[in-house]
Design a protein around this motif. Sequence first.
Motif, PDB file in Angstrom:
ATOM      1  N   SER A  20      80.548  60.191  98.209  1.00 18.95           N
ATOM      2  CA  SER A  20      81.639  59.437  98.821  1.00 18.95           C
ATOM      3  C   SER A  20      81.122  58.069  99.249  1.00 18.95           C
ATOM      4  O   SER A  20      80.181  57.978 100.045  1.00 18.95           O
ATOM      5  CB  SER A  20      82.182  60.185 100.047  1.00 18.95           C
ATOM      6  OG  SER A  20      82.595  61.488  99.704  1.00 18.95           O
ATOM      7  N   PHE A  67      82.383  54.584 101.022  1.00 20.50           N
ATOM      8  CA  PHE A  67      83.462  54.036 101.840  1.00 20.50           C
ATOM      9  C   PHE A  67      83.271  52.514 101.948  1.00 20.50           C
ATOM     10  O   PHE A  67      82.249  52.053 102.472  1.00 20.50           O
ATOM     11  CB  PHE A  67      83.465  54.667 103.217  1.00 20.50           C
ATOM     12  CG  PHE A  67      83.600  56.178 103.178  1.00 20.50           C
ATOM     13  CD1 PHE A  67      84.823  56.763 102.912  1.00 20.50           C
ATOM     14  CD2 PHE A  67      82.503  56.988 103.382  1.00 20.50           C
ATOM     15  CE1 PHE A  67      84.959  58.145 102.862  1.00 20.50           C
ATOM     16  CE2 PHE A  67      82.616  58.376 103.326  1.00 20.50           C
ATOM     17  CZ  PHE A  67      83.847  58.947 103.069  1.00 20.50           C
ATOM     18  N   ALA A  81      91.864  54.294 101.460  1.00 19.76           N
ATOM     19  CA  ALA A  81      91.342  55.331 102.350  1.00 19.76           C
ATOM     20  C   ALA A  81      92.393  55.885 103.306  1.00 19.76           C
ATOM     21  O   ALA A  81      92.255  57.010 103.802  1.00 19.76           O
ATOM     22  CB  ALA A  81      90.156  54.774 103.143  1.00 19.76           C
ATOM     23  N   ASP A 126      90.517  58.518 105.756  1.00 19.07           N
ATOM     24  CA  ASP A 126      89.184  57.986 106.014  1.00 19.07           C
ATOM     25  C   ASP A 126      89.266  56.657 106.755  1.00 19.07           C
ATOM     26  O   ASP A 126      90.221  55.888 106.576  1.00 19.07           O
ATOM     27  CB  ASP A 126      88.415  57.790 104.698  1.00 19.07           C
ATOM     28  CG  ASP A 126      88.221  59.089 103.939  1.00 19.07           C
ATOM     29  OD1 ASP A 126      87.985  60.124 104.596  1.00 19.07           O
ATOM     30  OD2 ASP A 126      88.299  59.069 102.702  1.00 19.07           O
ATOM     31  N   THR A 149      88.254  54.326  99.550  1.00 13.35           N
ATOM     32  CA  THR A 149      87.403  55.499  99.378  1.00 13.35           C
ATOM     33  C   THR A 149      87.099  55.639  97.891  1.00 13.35           C
ATOM     34  O   THR A 149      88.008  55.594  97.053  1.00 13.35           O
ATOM     35  CB  THR A 149      88.098  56.773  99.879  1.00 13.35           C
ATOM     36  OG1 THR A 149      88.282  56.679 101.299  1.00 13.35           O
ATOM     37  CG2 THR A 149      87.268  58.011  99.574  1.00 13.35           C
TER      38      THR A 149
END
Length: 207
Positions: free
Chosen positions: A201, A203, A175, A132, A137
């Motif tokens: 999710s 971030f 991530a 990611d 994450t």
Amino acid sequence: MGEINYHNDYFPYILIDNFYDQSELDCIWQELDYLCHPKRMGRSTLERGAAWIRDENGVKQSVKNAWDLWLDEFFTSRDSSNILEINRKLVGNEQIFKDHPHWLFNHTDALRRDDTQIIYYEDNDEYKPHRDYARLTCLTWFYREPKKFTGGNLRFPWFDIEIECKNNRVIVFPAAVLHAVDKVSMEEQYRGKKLGRYVMSQFMHVN
């Protein structure tokens, strides 16, 4: 606050079970039921910004097969969304991160921005290995109980680690660590009834 466990063997991560209380879950489910509709959620495609890799011919291929929606784009303000208000319980609580011994979690005061995506998995949906674009994450899983699907566990291929998908379970990890979601399987009688695997999710980014 749930049952918090800190891991630091192969890579640092935080695992929290039963994170949200029943009143919070009721509000989250009210919104998930509304969002999980073809008029609002769309299938993950390259055109919609899905994560991708290049195949042996250099052609982009989506690694995500599921339904998704970015909440920060869908709602005009945070206070319009149950989920965007309630999920401050995680990213707004610096102590959860600072109690982890690894330095990566000890400096979350620099992480001033986060984005939230809801992903819904039904039969044959999966998320192939990917990384990611964020510092951390944070994944929270939800499903209607009793569970009407199998699979959907989170895997970290570099370390041969598998984390079971449990309702109301949170995992926070770097991530950049390669991760994937195993294929979900559902019997035909349960498909199309919002009985699959949901994940929120979050971030976290350096501002």
